[in-house]
Design an enzyme around this catalytic site. Structure first.
Site, PDB file in Angstrom:
ATOM      1  CB  THR A 231      42.298  34.793  41.949  1.00  0.00           C
ATOM      2  OG1 THR A 231      42.004  33.455  41.517  1.00  0.00           O
ATOM      3  CG2 THR A 231      42.961  35.549  40.811  1.00  0.00           C
TER       4      THR A 231
ATOM      5  CD  GLU B  77      42.585  38.529  38.766  1.00  0.00           C
ATOM      6  OE1 GLU B  77      42.393  39.166  39.829  1.00  0.00           O
ATOM      7  OE2 GLU B  77      41.875  37.562  38.422  1.00  0.00           O
TER       8      GLU B  77
ATOM      9  CE  LYS C  88      23.746  37.268  32.921  1.00  0.00           C
ATOM     10  NZ  LYS C  88      24.687  36.374  33.588  1.00  0.00           N
TER      11      LYS C  88
ATOM     12  CD1 TRP D   2      20.708  41.109  32.705  1.00  0.00           C
ATOM     13  CD2 TRP D   2      22.631  42.207  33.021  1.00  0.00           C
ATOM     14  NE1 TRP D   2      21.597  40.644  31.769  1.00  0.00           N
ATOM     15  CE2 TRP D   2      22.802  41.316  31.947  1.00  0.00           C
ATOM     16  CE3 TRP D   2      23.718  43.009  33.400  1.00  0.00           C
ATOM     17  CZ2 TRP D   2      23.998  41.197  31.244  1.00  0.00           C
ATOM     18  CZ3 TRP D   2      24.902  42.900  32.704  1.00  0.00           C
ATOM     19  CH2 TRP D   2      25.043  41.991  31.632  1.00  0.00           C
TER      20      TRP D   2
HETATM   21  N1  LIG Z   1      35.158  47.536  46.465  1.00  0.00           N
HETATM   22  C1  LIG Z   1      34.675  46.464  45.836  1.00  0.00           C
HETATM   23  N2  LIG Z   1      33.378  46.391  45.492  1.00  0.00           N
HETATM   24  C2  LIG Z   1      32.888  45.324  44.861  1.00  0.00           C
HETATM   25  N3  LIG Z   1      33.610  44.252  44.529  1.00  0.00           N
HETATM   26  C3  LIG Z   1      34.898  44.254  44.851  1.00  0.00           C
HETATM   27  C4  LIG Z   1      35.495  45.348  45.511  1.00  0.00           C
HETATM   28  N4  LIG Z   1      36.808  45.072  45.663  1.00  0.00           N
HETATM   29  C5  LIG Z   1      37.013  43.859  45.129  1.00  0.00           C
HETATM   30  N5  LIG Z   1      35.872  43.352  44.647  1.00  0.00           N
HETATM   31  C6  LIG Z   1      35.670  42.032  44.006  1.00  0.00           C
HETATM   32  O1  LIG Z   1      36.777  41.206  44.301  1.00  0.00           O
HETATM   33  C7  LIG Z   1      37.351  40.728  43.085  1.00  0.00           C
HETATM   34  C8  LIG Z   1      38.819  40.496  43.242  1.00  0.00           C
HETATM   35  O2  LIG Z   1      39.040  39.618  44.322  1.00  0.00           O
HETATM   36  P1  LIG Z   1      40.212  38.574  44.380  1.00  0.00           P
HETATM   37  O3  LIG Z   1      41.306  38.939  43.502  1.00  0.00           O
HETATM   38  O4  LIG Z   1      40.487  38.414  45.843  1.00  0.00           O
HETATM   39  O5  LIG Z   1      39.636  37.218  43.868  1.00  0.00           O
HETATM   40  P2  LIG Z   1      38.179  36.795  43.534  1.00  0.00           P
HETATM   41  O6  LIG Z   1      37.753  37.479  42.274  1.00  0.00           O
HETATM   42  O7  LIG Z   1      37.340  37.028  44.758  1.00  0.00           O
HETATM   43  O8  LIG Z   1      38.398  35.246  43.282  1.00  0.00           O
HETATM   44  P3  LIG Z   1      38.513  34.454  41.872  1.00  0.00           P
HETATM   45  O9  LIG Z   1      39.031  35.435  40.851  1.00  0.00           O
HETATM   46  O10 LIG Z   1      39.489  33.385  42.152  1.00  0.00           O
HETATM   47  O11 LIG Z   1      37.134  33.995  41.593  1.00  0.00           O
HETATM   48  C9  LIG Z   1      36.995  41.777  42.075  1.00  0.00           C
HETATM   49  O12 LIG Z   1      37.034  41.266  40.779  1.00  0.00           O
HETATM   50  C10 LIG Z   1      35.597  42.176  42.515  1.00  0.00           C
HETATM   51  O13 LIG Z   1      34.638  41.290  42.021  1.00  0.00           O
HETATM   52 MG   LIG Z   2      38.537  37.250  40.377  1.00  0.00          MG
END
Ligand SMILES: Nc1ncnc2c1ncn2[C@@H]1O[C@H](COP(=O)(O)OP(=O)(O)OP(=O)(O)O)[C@@H](O)[C@H]1O
Ligand SMILES: [Mg+2]
Ligand SMILES: Nc1ncnc2c1ncn2[C@@H]1O[C@H](COP(=O)(O)OP(=O)(O)OP(=O)(O)O)[C@@H](O)[C@H]1O
Ligand SMILES: [Mg+2]
Lengths: 541, 541
Positions: free
Chosen positions: B184, B329, B434, B439
Site C-alpha cells: 500500500t 487491497e 471529530k 463529525w
Molecule cells: N476516488 C476516491 N475517492 C476518495 N478516496 C479514494 C479514492 N480512490 C482511492 N481513495 C483512497 O485511497 C485509498 C487506497 O490507496 P492506496 O491503496 O494507494 O493506499 P493508501 O490507503 O493511500 O495507503 P496506506 O493504506 O498504506 O495508508 C483508499 O482506501 C481511499 O482512502
Molecule cells: Mg490504505
C-alpha cells in the site's frame, strides 16, 4: 506462494443478490400481443425467491434438476434466477423438439420438476407420460389443466408462489458445480447435454459485458429473441443481471410482425437472434416500415450471417449487425466480429462477415484432415478445436468422447484463423461437399446464391455422384413474384466461381426446412432428397 | 453435480500468449522527451520471453520474487508479462519511498532479483546494501554502473536478453497462486503487502474491459500515468493485453508539460491518474493550450476528485472525467462512477462525483461505530467493508489482522452506499474530524475551499482542541497572484456550511505535501503542525 486474495466463488447466487437489489429498477418486459406485462428486476428477484421456497417445498434438494418448458418470458427468467441460485440445476428443454426427443432429454438429465408454460400444455401433454424421473409439473401463466401422469403432481405456478417469503438466503456454492444444463440443437444428430458451472456462467457474463464482447451495459435494453431454451439465450439474461440492463422478452410472439412492433414500441438497444429471424424481420419491414432506430447492435449468430442480410439491414435501416459464433458447448459465446479499429473499407467488411475474433478466454486451434495442426494464416483450413473456462470438456453422461481431444473440444466446424485471431468458418464438417478430391463450402455457395435479387433463401447439401463422389444440390426459395430459373442462377454464379464449383442440381422449394432453433435443417433436406420428395432440375440436361 | 466445463485456470500466462500473438500489432510507446521509443506488443512479447529465459538463467525458480524499481516504460511492461507468466512473483517497488521503507518492503517480500531503471540507480544505490535477500540486480535502459553490494551480481538488462529465444513455454499455473505483489501507499502508516493471484488479475482485467468498467477495448490507446508500482497501474497493462489496446507510457516525464505534449502527440483515448496530476495538467493547459480532444475518458481516482476539477476539465476541454475508487487491497478497481443512464442534470452530476458503483464482483457493506451494519440508504454513514474475488483477505505476512472481519476487508474508508450501489466516501476513518460529538468530513471541507477561485489546493487535518476535542485546520495553496485571506475564505464557506463546521484555523502554504503516489500527505501535514512549522491564522482573533 499462495496469493492473499479472498476465496470468493463466482456464483449465480451472487449475481442474483446483486442484480435484483442494486439494479432493482431494471425493466423486465414480456410481450403479450396486447399490453405488455411489465415488472422490475427487483420484483422478479422477489418472485424468484418465492419460487426457490416453493421448489424447496416440493422437496427439491441438492443438485436436482428443475427443467423449464417455456417461452422467453418473465416466469422463465424467474426460474433462471431461482434454480441455479438455490443450488439446484436449471435444465432448459427445447420446446420445438419432437416429443420423443424431449422425453429422451428429460430422462437423460433426470429432471425432477418441469415448469411448463400454460400455452405449451398441449405440446407437453404427450411428453409427460413418458417421463421417468419427473415428480412435479408446475404450470405457469395459466391454469394447470390438461396434464396428468402417474406419480406426477401438477401445480399452478402462481398458487405455489403465493404466501412464500420475498427473500431467500441463497447458499454459497462451489463454483465448479453445475448451475444449468442445455442440450445441443440436434442439427447434426441427437442432442448432447452440457452442464454449465457457476464459474463458467459468471465468466461468460463478464465476457458478454466486455466492450469487445456484446458490450451489454446498464442503460441497455436487450431484446432476447434467441430462445432461453437454446444455449441460455446466448447468456444475455445473466449478463443483463450482472450490469442491470433491461430485458424485452417476446414470449411466443416470434413472428416478424410482432417482433417489428416490439422493437418500435419497446425501443431495445441490443437484439439477438439467428439469421432466419432477421431475414424475416427485414421482409416485414419492407412490407410495413417500423421505427427500429433504437437498436445500436443487432447480434446475429447460431448460423452464418449471409452478407446480403448484413448489407440490407445496414443500408436500409442504418442498424449495425454484429456477427457472433458459438455453440451450446461454448456457453455459447465463442467469437465476436468487431473489426480491428484500424481496418477500413472492404477489409473491415470482411472482418465483420467473419465469425469474429476469439477472446482471450477462448483458445482456438485448427486441425487438418491428417490430424496435424494447421497454421493460423487466414487461408489454411482445418477443424476448429477450442479450449477455455466456459467450454465444455465432455458431454453429460460421457457421450461422444471422440469430440474431445487432449482437453480441447472438437467443434465440428471447419474454417481458418487469421494471425489476429479471427475465425472464418467455411462449413460444418458434416456439410462440406467433397467433390473430385476438392472441397466446396456449402455456406459460401449459399451466400453466393442468396446474393441474387430473386432469391429469398438458399440451402446447399451434398448429393452422391458416381463420378465426383459428391456434388452440391441447391434448394432455392424465390422471393414473392420472382421467377429466376436454374440456368439464370447458374449463370449468375459463373461470374464469381470456378467452373468445377458451379452446381448443376437445383430444386425450388417453398421454404427451407428449419431446425428447432431456426437453422437450415440439412438433415431433413437430405432425407427429403433421398426419398425423392424434391423435384430436381439438372442444368446439364 | 459437477459441471462438464473444462478445467482451465485463469492465468497471466494465457493473457501473455493471447495478447502478444493475436494483438501483436498493438503499440507500446514510451515517452523519452525526444523521439518516443516505439515497439509492438508482439515485440514486447518476444522480449518478455527473453527476459523469462534470462531470469531462469539467474536461477529464478518456483515462486521467487522478482522486484521492479522502474518507471512506466516498455521494460517495466516486459517484466509485468514475463515474471507472472513464468510462474515467479512480480513485486513492484515504489520508487518514491524513503530508502529505509524500500529496504523494509523488499526484505519483507524476500525479493531475489531487482530490475532497476538506469535513471534510478542513484536512488537505488543507498537501498541495495541493506537488502538481505536480493542476489541479482538488473539495470535496464542504461549502463549498470554505480551499484554494488556484497553477494549481489549486477547485470545489464540488454546483455542478459541478448541471444535468448524469442518464445517461452509459459507453464500452467494454479490460478490461486500469487502472480504479483504490491504494498500500500503508506498514506496512513507503514505500507502493507498484498499478493494478487493469477485468478484475481484475470478477473480484474475483465472488469476493466467491461463497458460499465473502464471499457478498455481494442482500438483504445491508454495513457497509464498512474505508476506501474502503484496498485498495478490500476490493472491497465493487463487489461490492454487482454483486448489488444495500445499503451502510452510516460517513463519519468510526469510533469504537466510533457504530459500535455504526450496527449497531443500520441492521441490517447483513455488516460488514468490521481487528481493532483490532472490538476497540474489543467493549469498547464491554461498556460499553454494543447489538443487533448483524443481522450474519450479521463479516469481519476486514488483520492477524491474535487468537483471543481471535474467541472473545469469538462467545461473547458470537453473531456469527460470518470471517477473511480479503489485500493491496493482491491487490485485496485473497487467502484466506477458511470451514472445510471436514466439520471440527468444535478442528479447525474452527483452520481459522477460519487466514488461510483460497486460492480457485481465487489460486495460492499457499511459498519457503524457500534459494529452494527448501517443501511444502504444513501445517507447513513459507516466504515466500508468489501468482499470479492479480487479483494485481499489478509496482508502478506499476516500483518494487521484486525483489518479483516469475517472474510471481509475493512477499508478504513467512511461513507454511505445508495440502494442502487453507489459509494459516496466522506473521509478516511483516520482523517475524519471529530468535533463536539459530531463529525466533519475533511474531504467535503477541502472541496468547498477549493471551489473558491483564488484557491489552487486545500488540505484539511484535525488539530486537538481543548473544548471540542478536534477542530479542522485548513492548509491552503493560493493560485499565482491570488490574495484571498482566511476571513474571506471563511466568509465564502459560510454560505454553504453550518456555523459549527466553519474552520477557524487556517495556514497558507506553498504546496500541500504529497505521498509517494501524489495523494495529500496528511501525516506530514499533521507532524509539521505538531512541530510548529506551520504559521496558523486564527480567525477568532
Ligand atoms: N476516488 C476516491 N475517492 C476518495 N478516496 C479514494 C479514492 N480512490 C482511492 N481513495 C483512497 O485511497 C485509498 C487506497 O490507496 P492506496 O491503496 O494507494 O493506499 P493508501 O490507503 O493511500 O495507503 P496506506 O493504506 O498504506 O495508508 C483508499 O482506501 C481511499 O482512502
Ligand atoms: Mg490504505
Ligand atoms: N456465426 C456462425 N456462423 C456459422 N455457423 C455458426 C455460427 N454460429 C453458430 N454456428 C453453428 O452452430 C453450431 C452450434 O449450434 P448449436 O450448439 O445450437 O447446435 P448444433 O451444432 O446446431 O446442433 P448439434 O450439435 O446437436 O448437431 C456451431 O457448431 C456452428 O456450426
Ligand atoms: Mg453442434
Amino acid at each position: 506462494m499462495r496469493s492473499t486474495m479472498q476465496d470468493v466463488p463466482l456464483s449465480v447466487g451472487d449475481l442474483v443478490r446483486y442484480g435484483t437489489s442494486v439494479h432493482s429498477r431494471a425493466r423486465i418486459t414480456t410481450w403479450t400481443g396486447g399490453e405488455p406485462r411489465r415488472a422490475t428486476l427487483g420484483e422478479v428477484g422477489a418472485r424468484a425467491a418465492r419460487l426457490a421456497h416453493a421448489l424447496r417445498g416440493l422437496g427439491v434438494a441438492g443438485d436436482e434438476r428443475v427443467a423449464t418448458f417455456q417461452w422467453n418470458n418473465q416466469e422463465h427468467l424467474e426460474a433462471y434466477l431461482a434454480v441455479p441460485a438455490m443450488g439446484a440445476v436449471l435444465h432448459t428443454l427445447n420446446i420445438r423438439l419432437h416429443a420423443d426427443q424431449v422425453a429422451y432429454i428429460a430422462d437423460h438429465a433426470e429432471d425432477r420438476v418441469v415448469i411448463v408454460d400454460a400455452s405449451l400444455v398441449p405440446v407437453f401433454a404427450p411428453v409427460l407420460p413418458r417421463l421417468r424421473t419427473v415428480r412435479h409439473v408446475i404450470v405457469a401463466g395459466g391454469e394447470p389443466g390438461g396434464l396428468a401422469a402417474e406419480g406426477v403432481e401438477v401445480h399452478s405456478y402462481e398458487d405455489l408462489l403465493a404466501q412464500r417469503p420475498d427473500t431467500f438466503d441463497w447458499p454459497e456454492i462451489d463454483e465448479r458445480d453445475a448451475a444449468a444444463m442445455c442440450y445441443t440443437s440436434g442439427t447434426t444428430g441427437a442432442p448432447k447435454g452440457v452442464a454449465y458451472s457457476h464459474r463458467s456462467m459468471y465468466l461468460h457474463s463478464m465476457q458478454v459485458c466486455m466492450t469487445d464482447g456484446m458490450a451489454v451495459a446498464q442503460g441497455d435494453t436487450v431484446l432476447a429473441v434467441v430462445p432461453m431454451f437454446h444455449a441460455m439465450s446466448w447468456g444475455l439474461p445473466f449478463a443483463a443481471l450482472m450490469v442491470g440492463a433491461s430485458l424485452v422478452l417476446p414470449d411466443r410472439f416470434l413472428q416478424p410482425g410482432p417482433l417489428a412492433d416490439m422493437i418500435q414500441a419497446e425501443r431495445p438497444t441490443i437484439a439477438a437472434a439467428v439469421p432466419t429471424i432477421w431475414h424475416g424481420l427485414l421482409e416485414e419491414l419492407e412490407a410495413a416500415p417500423r421505427d427500429v432506430s433504437s437498436l445500436h447492435s443487432v447480434i446475429v449468430g447460431g448460423a452464418a450471417c449471409p452478407p446480403s442480410l448484413m448489407e440490407r439491414f445496414e443500408e436500409r435501416y442504418g442498424v449495425p449487425m454484429l456477427h457472433a459464433w458459438g455453440m451450446t458447448e461454448t456457453s455459447p459465446l465463442g467469437s465476436f466480429a468487431r473489426p480491428p479499429a484500424e481496418a477500413a473499407g472492404s477489409e473491415r467488411r470482411a472482418y465483420r462477415l467473419s465469425q469474429g475474433r476469439l477472446p482471450a478466454s477462448v483458445r482456438g486451434r485448427l486441425i487438418g484432415p491428417d490430424g496435424a495442426p494447421v497454421p493460423h494464416d487466414g487461408a489454411s483450413v482445418g477443424e476448429l478445436e477450442v479450449r477455455g473456462p466456459w467450454v465444455t470438456g465432455s458431454y453429460y453422461g460421457g457421450e461422444d468422447p471422440e469430440k474431445f481431444h487432449d482437453g480441447w473440444l472438437r467443434t465440428g466446424d471447419v474454417g481458418s484463423l487469421t494471425p489476429d485471431g479471427f475465425l472464418r468458418l467455411t462449413d460444418r464438417a458434416k456439410d462440406v461437399i467433397k467433390t473430385g478430391g476438392e472441397w466446396i463450402s456449402s455456406v459460401e455457395l449459399e451466400n453466393s446464391v442468396m446474393a441474387h435479387p430473386d432469391v429469398a433463401e438458399a440451402a446447399v447439401v451434398a448429393v452422391a455422384d458416381p463420378k465426383w463422389d459428391e456434388r452440391p444440390l441447391v434448394a432455392v426459395v424465390l422471393r414473392d413474384g420472382a421467377a429466376a430459373g436454374a440456368p439464370e442462377l447458374r449463370e449468375f454464379l459463373a461470374e464469381k466461381m470456378a467452373r468445377w464449383q458451379l452446381p448443376e442440381f437445383w430444386t425450388f422449394v417453398a421454404e427451407v426446412p428449419k431446425t428447432s432453433v431456426g437453422k437450415f435443417d440439412k438433415k431433413t433436406l437430405r432425407s427429403r432428397h433421398a426419398s425423392g420428395e424434391l423435384e430436381v432440375v439438372d442444368t446439364r440436361e
